[in-house]
Design an enzyme around this catalytic site. Sequence first.
Site, PDB file in Angstrom:
ATOM      1  N   CYS A   1     -77.546  38.637  23.553  1.00 26.96           N
ATOM      2  CA  CYS A   1     -77.223  40.054  23.316  1.00 26.96           C
ATOM      3  C   CYS A   1     -77.810  40.764  22.159  1.00 26.96           C
ATOM      4  O   CYS A   1     -78.797  40.966  21.892  1.00 26.96           O
ATOM      5  CB  CYS A   1     -75.599  40.323  23.434  1.00 26.96           C
ATOM      6  SG  CYS A   1     -75.022  42.181  23.787  1.00 26.96           S
TER       7      CYS A   1
ATOM      8  N   HIS B   1     -74.774  37.837  28.633  1.00 28.51           N
ATOM      9  CA  HIS B   1     -73.874  36.772  28.242  1.00 28.51           C
ATOM     10  C   HIS B   1     -74.009  36.035  28.979  1.00 28.51           C
ATOM     11  O   HIS B   1     -72.880  35.851  29.915  1.00 28.51           O
ATOM     12  CB  HIS B   1     -72.533  37.393  27.984  1.00 28.51           C
ATOM     13  CG  HIS B   1     -72.728  38.529  26.754  1.00 28.51           C
ATOM     14  ND1 HIS B   1     -72.665  38.068  25.501  1.00 28.51           N
ATOM     15  CD2 HIS B   1     -72.690  39.824  26.577  1.00 28.51           C
ATOM     16  CE1 HIS B   1     -72.497  39.152  24.677  1.00 28.51           C
ATOM     17  NE2 HIS B   1     -72.750  40.067  25.523  1.00 28.51           N
TER      18      HIS B   1
ATOM     19  N   GLU C   1     -72.546  32.981  28.749  1.00 28.83           N
ATOM     20  CA  GLU C   1     -71.104  32.337  28.508  1.00 28.83           C
ATOM     21  C   GLU C   1     -70.198  32.962  29.125  1.00 28.83           C
ATOM     22  O   GLU C   1     -69.108  32.756  29.356  1.00 28.83           O
ATOM     23  CB  GLU C   1     -70.771  32.165  27.034  1.00 28.83           C
ATOM     24  CG  GLU C   1     -70.662  33.442  26.041  1.00 28.83           C
ATOM     25  CD  GLU C   1     -71.906  34.071  25.905  1.00 28.83           C
ATOM     26  OE1 GLU C   1     -73.195  33.514  26.361  1.00 28.83           O
ATOM     27  OE2 GLU C   1     -71.999  35.214  25.248  1.00 28.83           O
TER      28      GLU C   1
END
Lengths: 288, 218
Positions: free
Chosen positions: B84, B197, B199
């Site tokens: 990001c 992202h 995650e």
Amino acid sequence: MNIRVIPRLDIKGPNLVKGIHLEGLRVLGKPEHFARFYYESGADELIYLDVVASLYERNSLHDIIKRTSREIFIPLTVGGGLRTIDDIRAVLRAGADKVAVNTAGIRRPDLITEAASRFGSSTILVSIEAIRHSDGRYEACTDNGRERTGIDPFEWAERAVDLGAGEIMVTSVDREGTGKGFDLELTRRIAESVDVPVIACGGAGAPDDVLAVVQEGRADAVALASILHYGCLRTIDESEFAAEGNVEFLTGRRTPFSKITPSALADVKRRLAEAGVECRPVEETGCA
Amino acid sequence: MPNTPRIAVVDYGMGNLYSVCHACRHVGLGAFVTGDPEEVFRAGAVILPGVGAFGDAMATLRSLGMVEALRNYAATGKLLFGICLGLQLLMERSYEFGEHEGLGLIPGEVVRFPDAVMGVRKIKVPQIGWNRVKEARPGAWVGTPLEPLRDGVYQYFVHSYIVRPALEDFVVARTVYGDVAFCSAAAAGNIFACQFHPERSGPQGIQIYKQFAALVSS
């Protein structure tokens, strides 16, 4: 632009609860069970709202966030009773990705600016609860509709974005828990007045209502509670609820209101896709 | 995974590092959060995450002595993974609230999403949500953490700015938002970075961490 479908889990102490309009709260079970179930069935994000938000129960909320964020790899928004930068930092440290601010932002709008500059605008969601008066006027309120503010929700939405909100969630207090459908006018007027994404909340009774609030209400995302929770309850072994109270209600597996059609995330997304609305299909989430 | 190098997750006070650490642990990577340039330089691999404003982030990195540490680390050839804002910081400069110098590890710049439309709707900025990630050209994902994923995989985005690498060679993946196609992952040598992202992108995001773990351990 892919429309997000977001299960909203209202939390009181260690439990997932559901507020029924004018009827108070019912315990549905452990939020972690529901969170995992929704993650595995293709939820795009999750929202946890602490509906009681008493400070002495904060530890159980933080524990729920920690356990959830360790094993559930989609964005988690947490709101309810966040009053200070320290409150916000605490839930972010526990593992939340975003926070929802309502009451404290109305009382002290600078909190939104301070939080946005410290944690990034995209971390700060401003939640607007609104009621519709009989003359068609809308009014923002706090504390699940218990407190009126005299504030115009449309002006407040624009101001909140100027202050730094990265997203707006708009809840129709009148529709919440009723299954009568979203307040399309409320949602559309807010969605058209701000450049940031708008999450519609309150009133979904069937997948068609979700489609309506996206197409006519111009919502960028929808937050769903009853419609999904009652669908989820049907899939969970009754024994899990044996010790959690309210067993009769839970194991009855009835929908308390005939207006709510218990639905799965896949049902909602399929309905959107059929109508040509882009969303991340459940089949492409990588979940078994 | 025995003898897996320890992963330094760079902490410079911007954004949520916990989900990055949870994802690392989930795939068996030992991750530790650090704001110490010396620890970053000595780490087995480095993740540069981040949420927030570019200028503030660079100012903080500078005050921690992290700018030199990251440049020196990158020169060792060990893996650097930006996420990001961590992707944007790798560029030479950004035009977010003024003009700011970046780490300059990938030639290119950071600009705001151009005004875009989708049908009758003006698209919302920030982009918040899921979008498809497409291979920039056949074979572009080979040797990167994206390699095991299907072309067009959905990942989760939150951003108002996009990167424009100076050369097409640095673009690994592209994503379309409204009518704007932008670089959603970039790579240069031992550096890989993505705008989304992983995650927070469900099982298919975790697969990216798994592949990163495999690259780190190989």
